[in-house]
Design an enzyme around this catalytic site. Structure first.
Site, PDB file in Angstrom:
ATOM      1  N   LYS A 187       0.942  -1.138   0.062  1.00 53.83           N
ATOM      2  CA  LYS A 187       0.042  -0.161   0.037  1.00 53.83           C
ATOM      3  C   LYS A 187       0.777   1.105  -0.024  1.00 53.83           C
ATOM      4  CE  LYS A 187      -2.737  -0.983   3.653  1.00 53.83           C
ATOM      5  NZ  LYS A 187      -1.855  -2.217   4.105  1.00 53.83           N
TER       6      LYS A 187
ATOM      7  N   ARG B  32     -10.112   0.525   8.345  1.00 49.99           N
ATOM      8  CA  ARG B  32      -9.988  -0.726   8.793  1.00 49.99           C
ATOM      9  C   ARG B  32     -11.106  -1.493   9.470  1.00 49.99           C
ATOM     10  NH1 ARG B  32      -4.109   0.437   9.130  1.00 49.99           N
ATOM     11  NH2 ARG B  32      -2.892  -1.143   9.254  1.00 49.99           N
TER      12      ARG B  32
ATOM     13  N   ARG C  30      11.378  -5.976   5.131  1.00 53.52           N
ATOM     14  CA  ARG C  30      10.878  -4.422   5.566  1.00 53.52           C
ATOM     15  C   ARG C  30      11.755  -4.073   6.819  1.00 53.52           C
ATOM     16  NH1 ARG C  30       5.217  -2.218   5.364  1.00 53.52           N
ATOM     17  NH2 ARG C  30       4.882  -2.956   7.778  1.00 53.52           N
TER      18      ARG C  30
ATOM     19  N   ARG D 235      10.599  -0.315  12.708  1.00 58.45           N
ATOM     20  CA  ARG D 235       9.218  -0.445  13.351  1.00 58.45           C
ATOM     21  C   ARG D 235       9.182  -1.454  14.420  1.00 58.45           C
ATOM     22  NH1 ARG D 235       4.536   0.491   9.013  1.00 58.45           N
ATOM     23  NH2 ARG D 235       3.337  -0.689  10.272  1.00 58.45           N
TER      24      ARG D 235
ATOM     25  N   ARG E  94      -0.904  -8.569  13.473  1.00 53.52           N
ATOM     26  CA  ARG E  94      -1.296  -7.545  12.599  1.00 53.52           C
ATOM     27  C   ARG E  94      -2.086  -8.524  11.442  1.00 53.52           C
ATOM     28  NH1 ARG E  94       3.844  -4.950  11.108  1.00 53.52           N
ATOM     29  NH2 ARG E  94       2.494  -3.491   9.717  1.00 53.52           N
TER      30      ARG E  94
HETATM   31  P1  AMP Z   1      -0.201   0.797   9.147  1.00 52.76           P
HETATM   32  O1  AMP Z   1       1.108   1.856   9.041  1.00 52.76           O
HETATM   33  O2  AMP Z   1      -1.274   1.362   8.051  1.00 52.76           O
HETATM   34  O3  AMP Z   1       0.176  -0.511   8.901  1.00 52.76           O
HETATM   35  O4  AMP Z   1      -0.646   1.034  10.703  1.00 52.76           O
HETATM   36  C1  AMP Z   1       0.142   0.615  11.637  1.00 52.76           C
HETATM   37  C2  AMP Z   1      -0.653   0.326  12.675  1.00 52.76           C
HETATM   38  O5  AMP Z   1      -1.381   1.603  13.217  1.00 52.76           O
HETATM   39  C3  AMP Z   1      -1.470  -0.592  12.792  1.00 52.76           C
HETATM   40  O6  AMP Z   1      -1.349  -2.166  12.958  1.00 52.76           O
HETATM   41  C4  AMP Z   1      -2.469  -0.230  13.884  1.00 52.76           C
HETATM   42  O7  AMP Z   1      -2.100  -0.422  15.043  1.00 52.76           O
HETATM   43  C5  AMP Z   1      -2.574   1.318  13.610  1.00 52.76           C
HETATM   44  N1  AMP Z   1      -3.709   1.853  12.650  1.00 52.76           N
HETATM   45  C6  AMP Z   1      -3.401   2.489  11.600  1.00 52.76           C
HETATM   46  N2  AMP Z   1      -4.415   2.691  10.933  1.00 52.76           N
HETATM   47  C7  AMP Z   1      -5.674   2.363  11.623  1.00 52.76           C
HETATM   48  C8  AMP Z   1      -6.830   2.292  11.450  1.00 52.76           C
HETATM   49  N3  AMP Z   1      -7.458   2.789  10.328  1.00 52.76           N
HETATM   50  N4  AMP Z   1      -7.535   1.925  12.528  1.00 52.76           N
HETATM   51  C9  AMP Z   1      -7.091   1.235  13.679  1.00 52.76           C
HETATM   52  N5  AMP Z   1      -5.929   0.970  13.794  1.00 52.76           N
HETATM   53  C10 AMP Z   1      -4.996   1.803  13.027  1.00 52.76           C
END
Ligand code: AMP
Length: 190
Positions: free
Chosen positions: A14, A89, A128, A134, A145
């Site tokens: 993404k 999400r 990654r 991270r 996740r």
């Molecule tokens: P990402 O960078 O999109 O993979 O997001 C990293 C983490 O942020 C996720 O594993 C969640 O813990 C939190 N997170 C990001 N976006 C959301 C969302 N829309 N709803 C809930 N948690 C989120």
């Protein structure tokens, strides 16, 4: 406006595809994950609230996530549109987003779902992890996740399918080929 949701599990590509789409369509990038990470690094009140969830690979509760959405959208007023990356999400988040866009006289035009199998996701995130720094790219957190995705987030897709907006794109292969397939999906939804 042109508003696109880029949908898919962690490691689906993404972030990579968002960058290319932003450049081509001149859209604003709205990544809730990036916003949360920025708050964590600045140790804001919000950052302290969400750190535990994120570090453990769990979704941040909806009330917190939708709480930051309005400000994030408003901060990019005047944009030609948005790429929503990592949002929505949950179905509740998708409903809130629809309402918010409606109040701006716009809507989601297309939801591009990147299709990547679980083995490939784990391989990609392991690569990654070596450079991302991270905490949630750690192997055990990655499994959590991916679990959260297949238990909670996957239900967002039927929500958009019912609106005729979801398009599945094969997310394995050459980055450029995947990008072209995404552009074709977006261009036919405009
Ligand atoms: P990402 O960078 O999109 O993979 O997001 C990293 C983490 O942020 C996720 O594993 C969640 O813990 C939190 N997170 C990001 N976006 C959301 C969302 N829309 N709803 C809930 N948690 C989120």
């Amino acid at each position: 406006m042109l508003n696109i949701v880029l949908f898919g599990p962690p490691g689906a590509g993404k972030g990579t595809q968002s960058e290319k789409l932003i450049a081509k369509y001149e859209l604003a990038h709205l990544s809730t994950g990036d916003i949360f990470r920025e708050h964590i690094s600045r140790q804001t009140e919000l950052g302290l609230k969400v750190k535990e969830y994120i570090d453990n690979g769990l979704l941040v509760p909806d009330e917190v996530t939708v709480g930051i959405l309005k400000a994030a959208i408003e901060s990019k007023a005047g944009t030609k549109g948005f790429i929503f990356d990592g949002f929505p999400r949950t179905v509740h988040q998708a409903e809130v987003l629809d309402e918010m866009l409606k109040s701006l006289n716009t809507k989601i035009h297309a939801v591009v779902a990147l299709d990547v199998n679980e083995d490939e996701l784990k391989k990609r995130i392991e690569i990654r992890r070596q450079t991302s720094g991270r905490a949630d790219d750690d192997a055990e957190k990655v499994l959590k996740r991916i679990d959260e995705y297949f238990n909670k987030t996957i239900h967002v897709l039927p929500y958009y399918e019912a609106q005729g907006k979801a398009v599945k794109v094969q997310g394995i292969g050459d980055i450029e080929t995947i990008f072209q397939a995404i552009c074709t999906a977006i261009d036919s939804a405009k």
